[in-house]
Write an enzyme that holds these catalytic residues in place. Structure first.
Site, PDB file in Angstrom:
ATOM      1  N   GLN A  95       0.847  -1.202   0.000  1.00 57.25           N
ATOM      2  CA  GLN A  95       0.000   0.000   0.000  1.00 57.25           C
ATOM      3  C   GLN A  95       0.880   1.248   0.000  1.00 57.25           C
ATOM      4  O   GLN A  95       1.697   1.436   0.909  1.00 57.25           O
ATOM      5  CB  GLN A  95      -0.952   0.025   1.211  1.00 57.25           C
ATOM      6  CG  GLN A  95      -1.896   1.234   1.154  1.00 57.25           C
ATOM      7  CD  GLN A  95      -2.922   1.275   2.284  1.00 57.25           C
ATOM      8  OE1 GLN A  95      -2.870   0.489   3.233  1.00 57.25           O
ATOM      9  NE2 GLN A  95      -3.878   2.181   2.160  1.00 57.25           N
ATOM     10  N   HIS A 101      -8.528   1.750  -1.695  1.00 59.88           N
ATOM     11  CA  HIS A 101      -8.776   1.605  -3.135  1.00 59.88           C
ATOM     12  C   HIS A 101      -8.743   0.139  -3.524  1.00 59.88           C
ATOM     13  O   HIS A 101      -7.954  -0.640  -2.984  1.00 59.88           O
ATOM     14  CB  HIS A 101      -7.756   2.400  -3.964  1.00 59.88           C
ATOM     15  CG  HIS A 101      -6.331   2.181  -3.579  1.00 59.88           C
ATOM     16  ND1 HIS A 101      -5.758   2.774  -2.472  1.00 59.88           N
ATOM     17  CD2 HIS A 101      -5.360   1.424  -4.140  1.00 59.88           C
ATOM     18  CE1 HIS A 101      -4.498   2.403  -2.378  1.00 59.88           C
ATOM     19  NE2 HIS A 101      -4.225   1.565  -3.370  1.00 59.88           N
TER      20      HIS A 101
HETATM   21  P1  AMP Z   1      -1.194   0.897  -3.736  1.00 61.68           P
HETATM   22  O1  AMP Z   1       0.285   0.766  -4.015  1.00 61.68           O
HETATM   23  O2  AMP Z   1      -1.935  -0.382  -3.584  1.00 61.68           O
HETATM   24  O3  AMP Z   1      -1.442   1.873  -2.600  1.00 61.68           O
HETATM   25  O4  AMP Z   1      -1.814   1.539  -5.030  1.00 61.68           O
HETATM   26  C1  AMP Z   1      -1.733   2.894  -5.321  1.00 61.68           C
HETATM   27  C2  AMP Z   1      -1.933   3.021  -6.803  1.00 61.68           C
HETATM   28  O5  AMP Z   1      -2.283   4.364  -7.081  1.00 61.68           O
HETATM   29  C3  AMP Z   1      -0.700   2.693  -7.629  1.00 61.68           C
HETATM   30  O6  AMP Z   1      -1.018   1.655  -8.545  1.00 61.68           O
HETATM   31  C4  AMP Z   1      -0.389   4.012  -8.333  1.00 61.68           C
HETATM   32  O7  AMP Z   1       0.081   3.829  -9.645  1.00 61.68           O
HETATM   33  C5  AMP Z   1      -1.721   4.710  -8.303  1.00 61.68           C
HETATM   34  N1  AMP Z   1      -1.698   6.164  -8.335  1.00 61.68           N
HETATM   35  C6  AMP Z   1      -0.973   6.979  -7.529  1.00 61.68           C
HETATM   36  N2  AMP Z   1      -1.245   8.268  -7.810  1.00 61.68           N
HETATM   37  C7  AMP Z   1      -2.175   8.257  -8.795  1.00 61.68           C
HETATM   38  C8  AMP Z   1      -2.864   9.272  -9.521  1.00 61.68           C
HETATM   39  N3  AMP Z   1      -2.656  10.577  -9.285  1.00 61.68           N
HETATM   40  N4  AMP Z   1      -3.761   8.898 -10.458  1.00 61.68           N
HETATM   41  C9  AMP Z   1      -3.977   7.594 -10.709  1.00 61.68           C
HETATM   42  N5  AMP Z   1      -3.370   6.580 -10.057  1.00 61.68           N
HETATM   43  C10 AMP Z   1      -2.468   6.913  -9.124  1.00 61.68           C
END
Ligand code: AMP
Ligand code: ZN
Length: 115
Positions: A95, A101
């Site tokens: 995370q 999410h």
């Molecule tokens: P996690 O690592 O499970 O917390 O997932 C976070 C996700 O958010 C990752 O896959 C990132 O690529 C994505 N992410 C971070 N910032 C953004 C953003 N501004 N718009 C779209 N996706 C994002």
């Protein structure tokens, strides 16, 4: 709304996102760094840090998140062949954004066990 949370900014329209769906509780948009041909994030508008912070009052939001994830999989045509939903919780699980999410991943063969 947490002012330094990127996903809160997206829900407030203060940061860009390629949105696919939104209603009063939930938003879905393309992941900025896709890990599969289809990689969508489904998030609650409400700032919930992760699954460990889900309250009984959030039960409807949680079920909506899953239903919208299913809707996205169908719309993106990955439902039939197979897709994966993932909720990373805390750092060892990967995370990196502290706003709950669901990842919806598909369009390629997924390995098991996950990395
Ligand atoms: P996690 O690592 O499970 O917390 O997932 C976070 C996700 O958010 C990752 O896959 C990132 O690529 C994505 N992410 C971070 N910032 C953004 C953003 N501004 N718009 C779209 N996706 C994002
Ligand atoms: Zn947030």
């Amino acid at each position: 709304m947490i002012s330094d949370c990127v996903f809160c900014k997206i829900t407030a329209g203060q940061a860009p996102a390629k949105k696919l769906y939104e209603d009063n509780d939930v938003i879905a948009f393309h992941d900025i760094n896709p890990q599969a041909p289809v990689h969508i994030l489904v998030i609650p508008r409400k700032h919930i840090r992760n699954l460990l912070y889900v309250d009984e009052k959030d039960a409807l939001i949680l079920s909506k998140l899953i239903m919208v994830a299913t809707m996205m999989a169908k719309e993106q045509k990955i439902a039939e062949k197979g897709y994966r939903i993932v909720i990373n919780t805390n750092r060892c699980a990967g995370q990196s954004v502290d706003h709950l999410h669901i990842h919806v991943l598909g369009g390629r063969i997924m390995s098991w066990p996950p990395g």
